[in-house]
Design an enzyme around this catalytic site. Structure first.
Site, PDB file in Angstrom:
ATOM      1  N   GLU A 298      44.350  55.550  38.643  1.00 38.15           N
ATOM      2  CA  GLU A 298      44.416  54.888  37.336  1.00 38.15           C
ATOM      3  C   GLU A 298      44.189  55.826  36.146  1.00 38.15           C
ATOM      4  O   GLU A 298      43.221  55.680  35.387  1.00 38.15           O
ATOM      5  CB  GLU A 298      43.415  53.736  37.272  1.00 38.15           C
ATOM      6  CG  GLU A 298      43.734  52.605  38.213  1.00 38.15           C
ATOM      7  CD  GLU A 298      42.826  51.405  38.026  1.00 38.15           C
ATOM      8  OE1 GLU A 298      43.214  50.315  38.472  1.00 38.15           O
ATOM      9  OE2 GLU A 298      41.739  51.545  37.438  1.00 38.15           O
TER      10      GLU A 298
ATOM     11  N   GLU B 179      45.318  48.749  45.131  1.00 38.71           N
ATOM     12  CA  GLU B 179      44.148  47.916  44.848  1.00 38.71           C
ATOM     13  C   GLU B 179      44.611  46.523  44.448  1.00 38.71           C
ATOM     14  O   GLU B 179      45.592  46.377  43.704  1.00 38.71           O
ATOM     15  CB  GLU B 179      43.287  48.478  43.707  1.00 38.71           C
ATOM     16  CG  GLU B 179      42.512  49.724  44.015  1.00 38.71           C
ATOM     17  CD  GLU B 179      41.660  50.172  42.836  1.00 38.71           C
ATOM     18  OE1 GLU B 179      41.308  49.317  41.980  1.00 38.71           O
ATOM     19  OE2 GLU B 179      41.343  51.371  42.759  1.00 38.71           O
TER      20      GLU B 179
END
Length: 458
Positions: free
Chosen positions: A166, A363
């Protein structure tokens, strides 16, 4: 394994965690400090919580692997703490830190669980932060040297790698909004310098992994990005949702396309001059050649989504939150059961290409306020419902023939949730942070059955 499941036979069912969020042992066996150690010790998190102990995974990893095996995980996405290997980010190697990860990898393999290693999950070395962090022109090389070393030492056993987790989040939250470590507020031009160096770090990191492992491996990264969902499945709404998903966001580097076009297509996104003006750092042909290294999967973290509709006048509107919607315990997590389908579809349509690069959901999960009941169980029906809803969207993508590589639930364990401390729980395994007792939640048992049937019964 059921023959009625549309998921490919190679599809992996897993769960994920990150070093700083579970390991603890923050100053043991030669580990150096990261920006998150300093941020927490300055009292900048919820109730001044820290990751000093977290889930004590550093000492309890064998027990934790046993729990993963009980759930039936086929793969486990872990991250390596940079400062456990290089306490100062560069220079001297800490052999005890490397030995920990070597033992962990061996333990996973012995349990029949495939390790997927993320090289950077936010715990940037404090020593390098004091040298300018990602704004330093040497920062891509710092990362590549670290990545190459870890790949060389663990690559004989690890076949799946991710460079960064991320980057949108650690860049914007840590260096623009100051809500995450290291708590900086860069101007947009300075933020752009860091953005460019992060992209270059990924590219050099991919090269370093491939160069230092003398066998075929799969390499990618885990990008963040909530889905855009057509409010109604009309051609107009679908196109509006797609356009919104791949739009730039002024004043920050959150926009999906700001990352994915350079990474996967080797080009600057359209419209950067209009959106960023003189603050745009510029990605020349040499930069883009380095950044756009071939990847083997499109990794994406997705928890939620926004709805998009076309208005009567032909304009479109994004609806980030619907009043009364089901929510997680964090205010950004709205339950949108179509999220994984539309995110997967839009990403693959634009980036999968002739190679049919598969999508991996790196995720996805629900935060809640779980506790152990008087009966000794952790009942979390909302998490089970969330998982079933979202996985049905992924099952739809599989049924339509979209290439899929795997699904990693976040998280394997309740853990330190960054600035939110220990308030919110994402885990399949409940952790009592005072006693470190682990308890499988009802969702863990449910997920075990999903894995056993290869998603046929979702």
């Amino acid at each position: 394994m059921s023959t009625t499941s549309p998921f490919p036979s190679t599809f992996k069912w897993g769960a994920a965690a990150a070093a700083y969020q579970i390991e603890g042992a923050w100053n043991e066996d030669g580990r150096g400090p990261s920006v998150w150690d300093e941020f927490c010790h300055q009292g900048k998190t919820y109730h001044k919580h820290t990751g000093d102990v977290a889930c004590d995974h550093y000492h309890r990893w064998q027990e934790d692997i046993g729990l993963m095996k009980q759930i039936g995980l086929q793969a486990y996405r872990l991250s390596v703490s940079w400062t456990r290997i290089f306490p100062d980010g560069t220079g001297a190697v800490n052999q005890k830190g490397l030995d920990f990860y070597s033992r962990l990898i061996d333990g996973l393999l012995e349990a029949g669980i495939e390790p997927w290693v993320t090289l950077f999950h936010w715990d940037y070395p404090l020593a390098l932060d004091r040298k300018g962090a990602w704004t330093n022109p040497e920062s891509p090389r710092w990362f590549a040297d670290y990545a190459g070393f870890v790949a060389r030492k663990l690559g004989d056993r690890v076949s799946h790698w991710m460079t960064l987790n991320e980057p949108q989040c650690f860049l914007n939250l840590g260096y623009a909004h100051a809500t995450h470590a290291p708590g900086e507020r860069y101007t947009l031009p300075k933020l752009g310098v860091a953005y460019k160096n992060i992209l270059l770090a990924h590219g050099l990191g991919v090269q370093a992994v491939r160069t230092n492992i003398l066998r075929p491996v799969q390499v990618g990264l885990a990008l963040q990005g909530n889905a855009r969902i057509p409010e109604k499945e009309t051609p107009e709404n679908i196109e509006a949702a797609r356009k919104n998903y791949f739009s730039l966001i002024p004043g920050a580097y959150w926009g999906q396309v700001a990352w994915t076009d350079p990474l996967y297509l080797g080009r600057e996104p359209d419209g950067v001059a209009e959106v960023y003006g003189a603050a745009w750092p510029g990605l020349d042909s040499d930069d883009l050649k380095t950044i756009a290294q071939p990847v083997d999967f499109l990794g994406s973290n997705c928890y939620s989504g926004s709805y998009v509709r076309v208005n009567e006048d032909g304009t479109s509107s994004e609806i980030p939150f619907v009043e009364g919607s089901a929510m997680g315990s964090l205010d950004w997590l709205q339950v949108n059961q179509e999220s994984l389908y539309w995110k997967t579809r839009f990403q693959l349509e634009r980036y999968s290409g002739a190679r049919k690069i598969p999508m991996v959901i790196t995720e996805n999960g629900l935060c809640n306020l779980d506790w152990v009941g008087l009966d000794g169980k952790v009942s979390d029906p909302q998490r089970i419902d969330y998982m079933q809803r979202y996985l049905r969207g992924l099952k739809r993508a599989a049924a339509e023939g979209l290439p899929l590589g795997g699904y990693f639930y976040w998280s394997a364990f309740d853990n330190f949730e960054w600035a939110e401390g220990y308030k919110d729980r994402f885990g399949l395994v409940h952790v009592n942070y005072q006693t470190q007792k682990r308890t499988l939640k009802e969702s863990a048992h449910w997920y075990r059955d999903v894995i056993r049937t290869h998603g046929a019964g979702i």
